[in-house]
Scaffold this active site. Structure first.
Site, PDB file in Angstrom:
ATOM      1  N   GLU A   7      41.565  71.652  49.029  1.00 17.98           N
ATOM      2  CA  GLU A   7      40.271  71.486  49.697  1.00 17.98           C
ATOM      3  C   GLU A   7      39.975  70.009  49.948  1.00 17.98           C
ATOM      4  O   GLU A   7      39.589  69.607  51.038  1.00 17.98           O
ATOM      5  CB  GLU A   7      39.138  72.065  48.829  1.00 17.98           C
ATOM      6  CG  GLU A   7      39.191  73.557  48.607  1.00 17.98           C
ATOM      7  CD  GLU A   7      39.958  73.927  47.343  1.00 17.98           C
ATOM      8  OE1 GLU A   7      40.923  73.212  46.986  1.00 17.98           O
ATOM      9  OE2 GLU A   7      39.595  74.945  46.722  1.00 17.98           O
ATOM     10  N   LYS A  21      45.277  79.534  43.242  1.00 15.29           N
ATOM     11  CA  LYS A  21      45.717  78.484  44.178  1.00 15.29           C
ATOM     12  C   LYS A  21      47.044  78.873  44.816  1.00 15.29           C
ATOM     13  O   LYS A  21      47.258  78.729  46.006  1.00 15.29           O
ATOM     14  CB  LYS A  21      45.912  77.158  43.429  1.00 15.29           C
ATOM     15  CG  LYS A  21      44.641  76.453  43.026  1.00 15.29           C
ATOM     16  CD  LYS A  21      44.980  75.109  42.386  1.00 15.29           C
ATOM     17  CE  LYS A  21      43.766  74.479  41.745  1.00 15.29           C
ATOM     18  NZ  LYS A  21      44.089  73.271  40.981  1.00 15.29           N
ATOM     19  N   LYS A  55      41.726  63.589  41.098  1.00 16.63           N
ATOM     20  CA  LYS A  55      42.628  63.107  40.048  1.00 16.63           C
ATOM     21  C   LYS A  55      44.093  63.249  40.489  1.00 16.63           C
ATOM     22  O   LYS A  55      44.894  62.353  40.341  1.00 16.63           O
ATOM     23  CB  LYS A  55      42.367  63.895  38.766  1.00 16.63           C
ATOM     24  CG  LYS A  55      43.235  63.468  37.607  1.00 16.63           C
ATOM     25  CD  LYS A  55      42.794  64.170  36.338  1.00 16.63           C
ATOM     26  CE  LYS A  55      43.767  63.893  35.209  1.00 16.63           C
ATOM     27  NZ  LYS A  55      43.388  64.589  33.981  1.00 16.63           N
ATOM     28  N   GLY A  67      39.253  66.278  34.560  1.00 17.27           N
ATOM     29  CA  GLY A  67      38.339  66.249  35.713  1.00 17.27           C
ATOM     30  C   GLY A  67      36.891  66.499  35.323  1.00 17.27           C
ATOM     31  O   GLY A  67      35.983  65.752  35.702  1.00 17.27           O
ATOM     32  N   ARG A  68      36.658  67.548  34.532  1.00 14.97           N
ATOM     33  CA  ARG A  68      35.273  67.909  34.205  1.00 14.97           C
ATOM     34  C   ARG A  68      34.649  66.955  33.195  1.00 14.97           C
ATOM     35  O   ARG A  68      33.475  67.061  32.870  1.00 14.97           O
ATOM     36  CB  ARG A  68      35.207  69.356  33.726  1.00 14.97           C
ATOM     37  CG  ARG A  68      36.143  69.669  32.566  1.00 14.97           C
ATOM     38  CD  ARG A  68      36.301  71.166  32.376  1.00 14.97           C
ATOM     39  NE  ARG A  68      37.275  71.495  31.339  1.00 14.97           N
ATOM     40  CZ  ARG A  68      38.576  71.628  31.537  1.00 14.97           C
ATOM     41  NH1 ARG A  68      39.092  71.409  32.734  1.00 14.97           N
ATOM     42  NH2 ARG A  68      39.380  71.962  30.545  1.00 14.97           N
ATOM     43  N   HIS A 100      10.438  82.702  37.756  1.00 14.90           N
ATOM     44  CA  HIS A 100      10.062  83.637  38.819  1.00 14.90           C
ATOM     45  C   HIS A 100      11.280  84.292  39.451  1.00 14.90           C
ATOM     46  O   HIS A 100      11.174  84.887  40.513  1.00 14.90           O
ATOM     47  CB  HIS A 100       9.219  82.909  39.870  1.00 14.90           C
ATOM     48  CG  HIS A 100       7.971  82.338  39.269  1.00 14.90           C
ATOM     49  ND1 HIS A 100       6.809  83.060  39.128  1.00 14.90           N
ATOM     50  CD2 HIS A 100       7.740  81.127  38.700  1.00 14.90           C
ATOM     51  CE1 HIS A 100       5.899  82.310  38.520  1.00 14.90           C
ATOM     52  NE2 HIS A 100       6.435  81.130  38.244  1.00 14.90           N
ATOM     53  N   GLU A 142      35.279  76.168  32.245  1.00 13.75           N
ATOM     54  CA  GLU A 142      36.674  75.777  32.460  1.00 13.75           C
ATOM     55  C   GLU A 142      37.304  75.321  31.140  1.00 13.75           C
ATOM     56  O   GLU A 142      38.508  75.411  30.944  1.00 13.75           O
ATOM     57  CB  GLU A 142      36.766  74.657  33.520  1.00 13.75           C
ATOM     58  CG  GLU A 142      38.155  74.511  34.117  1.00 13.75           C
ATOM     59  CD  GLU A 142      38.204  73.664  35.382  1.00 13.75           C
ATOM     60  OE1 GLU A 142      38.253  74.221  36.495  1.00 13.75           O
ATOM     61  OE2 GLU A 142      38.188  72.427  35.255  1.00 13.75           O
TER      62      GLU A 142
END
Ligand code: F6P
Length: 617
Positions: A275, A577, A269, A334-335, A452, A421
């Site tokens: 990264e 950050k 965005k 973003g999410r 399990h 978030e």
């Protein structure tokens, strides 16, 4: 109740100076009272205590009634509640094939009434309306929150004419311009009309992005990967996600792919995320290494999905912003962005635009339900209110998503970001610290695998509200000769059994009656009374995947609305950050000049110097 910044200010000043009285229940659960809240103390020199005492929802009658009622619920057991026919007849909701059963929540019909009173007090319907109509409810960033517009009908197809205008722009026209652009572009790539620099067909897609620019599309991709139409449409194509800045992720994404046949989609965005930008530069270099470092290589092999305000950065990177740039808007978080070009480009390249459109239709169906169905039958509203109940009143601070469908293996990771978030906050929209617990820890795994691994804790350790997701039919059922039930029935037998095991438990008497040694009775007793809900849908397809996505997006928003927090900003990610940048400066200095690092404290200096000295060898 449009919640513009202006109006919020008015609401703040209207909210008066009432002093919050901590409830006995909160103390019982060691929740922060207003006076104990460390954030309140920290803020006291910035915001005077008298201003901090602006009305919190926890001081309302509706909230206090729920606190009192929680004391009553503490004395009940699901084993008994589940025997109540009238209660069981009430505690489900359905819409367009999705079936929600919440009878295994620690609630009575009275609890639900009280939760709906709280919803009314918090003007939930008006807040939902404000969101979908484009009011700037993300007031800390002065932005609208319009992920629902990403899957809304084209204007000319609307039966009821509805416009959404943000800052003078017609949102639906813009959304459909981009959807048309996605359709045209991805079909041209798939047909071979658009090709790579050396004229080869583009058959491999690497989607570079992180967080919301990655988790939603990956969850959708995993669903479609084994869906019959998805298998068919993706034949001959490959999609990889490159997310982590760990160089090993680059290796995993690029190894064995032919760069001449590869299209790299950079999804960001902001087009600044460290990264993603490093991975974008790395893949650009990888393309250059094979095809020469010409401008055209980038223009023919790299695509950007980004916000309009990043267009210049995309241009500077070398991507063709005329044909290979797909925009989305500030009003898409973003999410919450998988329904935009963020999901649209990679998914349509791999599976075709039609399948992506089915996903949008599924989400749209839930949007309509969310905005139109009465609260008592509204699936995301019910789930949101139950979330608030479990977290803020019963004190359960985690929650688990348990899809009994392997193809939903990435849903828990998506929900983790979506919810944590969004609701991992501490300040109310009135600018004072919350004095009640908000924001669950979300985690999960598909069943039966989870059974399990961590189900031991779910049954005997802490209480974690569970959300079971299952399907009537499998994407691929199997029935071995001689086996009485199909494999899907076997899976679903577990889906139905676990909620009852959690709810009913097993008493010491039952354990003893089985002839268990007295010393072991405690170890083998299940206290039960552990809440869960079950969601059933017909079959896992692009459509039902869209439905699930929208249910969870809206569930998150409902909780934020009730809690009076802004679920749409994420300031909490900034500090880390910034510190990573400082560390990079230290590393650069130490590597270049061989100097000792002097960081902000001796512990950080020591570990950084240890890293530099030992990784250099
Ligand atoms: O750091 C968190 C975050 O900003 C998320 O909110 C977002 O989904 C992710 O990073 C990626 O951001 P972008 O799409 O701008 O690269």
């Amino acid at each position: 109740a449009a919640m513009s910044r202006q109006q919020l200010k008015i609401r703040n000043s209207e909210s008066g100076n009432s002093i919050h009285i901590p409830s006995p229940h909160q103390d019982a659960h060691q929740h922060h009272s207003h006076h104990q809240n460390p954030m309140s103390k920290l803020l006291s020199h910035i915001i005077p205590p008298q201003d901090q005492s602006k009305k919190l929802i926890s001081s309302s009658t509706e909230w206090k009634k729920l606190v009192k009622h929680a004391e009553y619920i503490e004395g009940t057991h699901l084993r008994d509640l589940l025997q109540d026919q009238e209660r069981s007849d009430e505690m489900f909701a359905q819409h367009d094939g999705v079936y929600l059963d919440y009878s295994r929540q620690r609630v009575t019909l009275e609890t639900m009434d009280l939760l709906f009173d709280l919803a009314e007090k918090q003007k939930l319907e008006e807040k939902i309306d404000a969101m979908v109509s484009g009011k700037k409810i993300n007031w800390t960033e002065d932005r609208a929150v319009l992920h629902t517009a990403l899957r809304a009908e084209r204007k000319k197809e609307q039966t009821v004419k509805k416009e959404i205008i943000v800052d003078g722009d017609d949102v639906l026209d813009e959304v459909w311009d981009v959807l048309d652009q996605i359709k045209y572009f991805t079909e041209a790539v798939r047909s071979g009309e658009i090709r790579g620099f050396t004229g080869k067909r583009l058959r491999n897609i690497i989607s570079v992005g992180i967080g919301g620019s990655y988790l939603g599309p990956e969850f959708l991709h995993e669903c479609l990967k084994t869906e019959p139409e998805g298998i068919n449409k993706s034949l001959g194509y490959t999609l990889r996600f490159l997310s982590n800045v760990d160089p090993v992720d680059v290796e995993r994404a690029c190894a064995d792919l032919d760069p001449e046949e590869t299209l790299v989609v950079v999804v960001s965005k902001t087009f600044t995320t460290a990264e993603t930008m490093l991975n974008a530069r790395t893949t650009r270099q990888w393309l250059w290494d094979f095809m020469g470092d010409g401008k055209e290589v980038v223009r023919k092999h790299m695509v950007a999905v980004s916000s309009i305000s990043s267009k210049e950065r995309v241009e500077d990177f070398g991507i063709d912003t005329e044909k290979y740039f797909f925009r989305f808007w500030d009003w898409v978080g973003g999410r919450y962005s998988v329904c935009s070009a963020v999901g649209g480009i990679p998914i349509s390249l791999l599976y075709g635009f039609d399948l992506f459109e089915k996903f949008l239709l599924g989400a749209r169906s839930i949007d309509k339900h969310f905005t139109e169905a009465p609260l008592r039958q509204n699936i995301p509203v019910l789930m949101g209110l139950l979330g608030v109940w479990n977290m803020s009143f019963l004190g359960y601070n985690s929650r688990t998503t348990l899809p009994y469908a392997e193809a939903l293996l990435k849903l828990p990771a998506h929900i983790q970001q979506l919810d944590m978030e969004s609701n991992g906050k501490k300040a109310t929209i009135h600018g004072v610290p919350v004095d009640y617990p908000v924001g669950e820890v979300d985690f999960g795994e598909p069943g039966t695998n989870g059974q399990h691994s961590f189900f031991q804790l779910l049954h005997m350790g802490q209480t974690v509200p569970c959300e079971f997701i299952g399907f009537l039919k499998s994407q691929h059922d199997l029935c071995i000769d001689g086996e009485p039930l199909s494999s899907h029935d076997e899976l679903m037998a577990n889906f139905f059994a676990q909620p009852d095991a959690l709810a009913n438990g097993k008493t010491p008497e039952e354990v003893l009656a089985e002839g268990v040694d007295e010393d072991l009775v405690l170890h083998r007793t299940f206290e039960g009374n552990r809440p869960s809900l079950s969601l059933l849908a017909p079959k896992l397809t692009a459509y039902s995947c869209g439905q699930l996505l929208a249910i969870y997006e809206h569930r998150t928003a409902v909780q934020g609305f009730i809690w009076d927090i802004n679920s749409f900003d994420q300031w909490g990610v900034e500090l880390g950050k910034k510190l990573a940048c400082d560390v990079k400066d230290h590393l650069l200095d130490a590597r270049k000049n061989g100097s000792k690092i002097k960081a902000g404290n001796p512990a950080t200096s020591r570990i950084l110097n240890y890293y530099v000295e030992n990784s250099n060898q």
